[in-house]
Design a protein around this motif. Structure first.
Motif, PDB file in Angstrom:
ATOM      1  N   ILE A   1      13.008  11.407  -0.033  1.00  0.00           N
ATOM      2  CA  ILE A   1      12.669  10.074  -0.535  1.00  0.00           C
ATOM      3  C   ILE A   1      13.257   8.995   0.369  1.00  0.00           C
ATOM      4  CG2 ILE A   1      13.116   8.468  -2.443  1.00  0.00           C
ATOM      5  CD1 ILE A   1      12.773  11.051  -4.249  1.00  0.00           C
ATOM      6  N   LEU A   2      14.512   9.159   0.770  1.00  0.00           N
ATOM      7  CA  LEU A   2      15.122   8.167   1.664  1.00  0.00           C
ATOM      8  C   LEU A   2      14.369   8.071   2.988  1.00  0.00           C
ATOM      9  CD1 LEU A   2      18.951   8.818   1.215  1.00  0.00           C
ATOM     10  CD2 LEU A   2      17.622   6.882   0.345  1.00  0.00           C
ATOM     11  N   THR A   3      14.102   9.214   3.613  1.00  0.00           N
ATOM     12  CA  THR A   3      13.421   9.175   4.914  1.00  0.00           C
ATOM     13  C   THR A   3      11.996   8.663   4.770  1.00  0.00           C
ATOM     14  OG1 THR A   3      12.879  11.529   4.770  1.00  0.00           O
ATOM     15  CG2 THR A   3      14.866  10.929   5.992  1.00  0.00           C
ATOM     16  N   GLY A   4      11.329   9.007   3.680  1.00  0.00           N
ATOM     17  CA  GLY A   4       9.989   8.479   3.444  1.00  0.00           C
ATOM     18  C   GLY A   4       9.995   6.975   3.289  1.00  0.00           C
ATOM     19  N   ALA A   5      10.943   6.465   2.506  1.00  0.00           N
ATOM     20  CA  ALA A   5      11.034   5.018   2.284  1.00  0.00           C
ATOM     21  C   ALA A   5      11.409   4.287   3.557  1.00  0.00           C
ATOM     22  CB  ALA A   5      12.051   4.725   1.182  1.00  0.00           C
TER      23      ALA A   5
ATOM     24  N   SER B   1       7.125   3.515   0.582  1.00  0.00           N
ATOM     25  CA  SER B   1       8.055   2.621  -0.097  1.00  0.00           C
ATOM     26  C   SER B   1       7.356   1.858  -1.225  1.00  0.00           C
ATOM     27  CB  SER B   1       8.643   1.654   0.925  1.00  0.00           C
ATOM     28  OG  SER B   1       9.904   1.229   0.547  1.00  0.00           O
ATOM     29  N   LEU B   2       6.161   1.377  -0.965  1.00  0.00           N
ATOM     30  CA  LEU B   2       5.398   0.655  -1.988  1.00  0.00           C
ATOM     31  C   LEU B   2       5.017   1.573  -3.139  1.00  0.00           C
ATOM     32  CD1 LEU B   2       3.129  -1.573   0.304  1.00  0.00           C
ATOM     33  CD2 LEU B   2       5.073  -2.313  -1.105  1.00  0.00           C
ATOM     34  N   ARG B   3       4.616   2.798  -2.826  1.00  0.00           N
ATOM     35  CA  ARG B   3       4.286   3.778  -3.874  1.00  0.00           C
ATOM     36  C   ARG B   3       5.514   4.110  -4.710  1.00  0.00           C
ATOM     37  NH1 ARG B   3       3.031   8.721  -1.754  1.00  0.00           N
ATOM     38  NH2 ARG B   3       2.658   9.417  -3.866  1.00  0.00           N
ATOM     39  N   LEU B   4       6.670   4.243  -4.038  1.00  0.00           N
ATOM     40  CA  LEU B   4       7.913   4.535  -4.747  1.00  0.00           C
ATOM     41  C   LEU B   4       8.233   3.426  -5.744  1.00  0.00           C
ATOM     42  CD1 LEU B   4      10.448   6.329  -5.078  1.00  0.00           C
ATOM     43  CD2 LEU B   4      11.486   5.029  -3.208  1.00  0.00           C
TER      44      LEU B   4
ATOM     45  N   VAL C   1       6.191   9.776  -7.436  1.00  0.00           N
ATOM     46  CA  VAL C   1       6.734   9.980  -6.096  1.00  0.00           C
ATOM     47  C   VAL C   1       7.946  10.914  -6.142  1.00  0.00           C
ATOM     48  CG1 VAL C   1       7.763   8.854  -4.079  1.00  0.00           C
ATOM     49  CG2 VAL C   1       5.807   7.806  -5.230  1.00  0.00           C
ATOM     50  N   LEU C   2       8.793  10.742  -7.145  1.00  0.00           N
ATOM     51  CA  LEU C   2       9.936  11.653  -7.284  1.00  0.00           C
ATOM     52  C   LEU C   2       9.450  13.085  -7.480  1.00  0.00           C
ATOM     53  CD1 LEU C   2      12.370   9.612  -9.568  1.00  0.00           C
ATOM     54  CD2 LEU C   2      12.550   9.986  -7.119  1.00  0.00           C
ATOM     55  N   ALA C   3       8.476  13.279  -8.355  1.00  0.00           N
ATOM     56  CA  ALA C   3       7.957  14.624  -8.620  1.00  0.00           C
ATOM     57  C   ALA C   3       7.353  15.246  -7.360  1.00  0.00           C
ATOM     58  CB  ALA C   3       6.923  14.579  -9.736  1.00  0.00           C
ATOM     59  N   GLU C   4       6.624  14.454  -6.580  1.00  0.00           N
ATOM     60  CA  GLU C   4       6.028  14.949  -5.333  1.00  0.00           C
ATOM     61  C   GLU C   4       7.088  15.423  -4.344  1.00  0.00           C
ATOM     62  OE1 GLU C   4       3.749  11.688  -3.785  1.00  0.00           O
ATOM     63  OE2 GLU C   4       2.448  11.643  -5.549  1.00  0.00           O
ATOM     64  N   ASN C   5       8.309  14.907  -4.497  1.00  0.00           N
ATOM     65  CA  ASN C   5       9.391  15.229  -3.570  1.00  0.00           C
ATOM     66  C   ASN C   5      10.460  16.122  -4.193  1.00  0.00           C
ATOM     67  OD1 ASN C   5       8.979  13.611  -0.908  1.00  0.00           O
ATOM     68  ND2 ASN C   5       8.285  12.295  -2.570  1.00  0.00           N
ATOM     69  N   GLY C   6      10.096  16.802  -5.277  1.00  0.00           N
ATOM     70  CA  GLY C   6      10.974  17.802  -5.866  1.00  0.00           C
ATOM     71  C   GLY C   6      11.960  17.300  -6.890  1.00  0.00           C
ATOM     72  N   LEU C   7      11.847  16.043  -7.327  1.00  0.00           N
ATOM     73  CA  LEU C   7      12.765  15.487  -8.313  1.00  0.00           C
ATOM     74  C   LEU C   7      12.007  15.053  -9.569  1.00  0.00           C
ATOM     75  CD1 LEU C   7      15.125  13.319  -6.061  1.00  0.00           C
ATOM     76  CD2 LEU C   7      15.489  15.632  -6.913  1.00  0.00           C
TER      77      LEU C   7
END
Length: 122
Positions: A19-23, A30-33, A40-46
């Motif tokens: 998430i950090l590197t994506g943002a 970042s806008l989607r987050l 977005v969290l779910a897509e990244n395992g959270l």
């Protein structure tokens, strides 16, 4: 509060890092987050429980602290209110460099380097 189990810690660190590197690397991400943090969290395992609230905090006083973020994640798991710190990427000091500084960056400090000694000899 009990600490996160090692497997849970690894999953969290992996997802949070994505998430950090994506943002930091994509304005679209970042806008989607900001617009839909749960997805977005779910897509990244959270993944979070249905009905949970997620607040993305972009500015924070002091340095980011992974241990504190993991504690906040655990609090969110119990309360249903997650707080995720995603600081803005630090800005580089962009200033005009003096000619001497530019020469040093380009290898012009009067020192010569050769990658293969035999190529410099005739």
């Amino acid at each position: 509060m009990s600490p996160m189990e090692p497997d849970g810690r690894a999953v969290f660190v992996n997802g949070y890092t994505k998430i950090l590197t994506g943002a930091w690397s994509s304005e679209e991400f970042s806008l989607r987050l900001e617009a839909d943090p749960v997805s977005v969290l779910a897509e990244n395992g959270l993944a979070v429980e249905a009905g949970s609230r997620v607040d993305i905090v972009r500015i924070r006083d002091g340095e980011p602290d992974l241990q504190t973020q993991m504690q906040l994640w655990e609090i969110g798991r119990r309360s249903g209110h997650y707080v995720l710190y995603v600081p803005e990427l630090p800005q580089l000091d962009v200033r005009d460099l003096a000619d001497e500084e530019l020469g040093g960056l380009a290898g012009g400090g009067g020192t010569s380097y050769c990658c293969n000694p035999c190529c410099c000899q005739s």
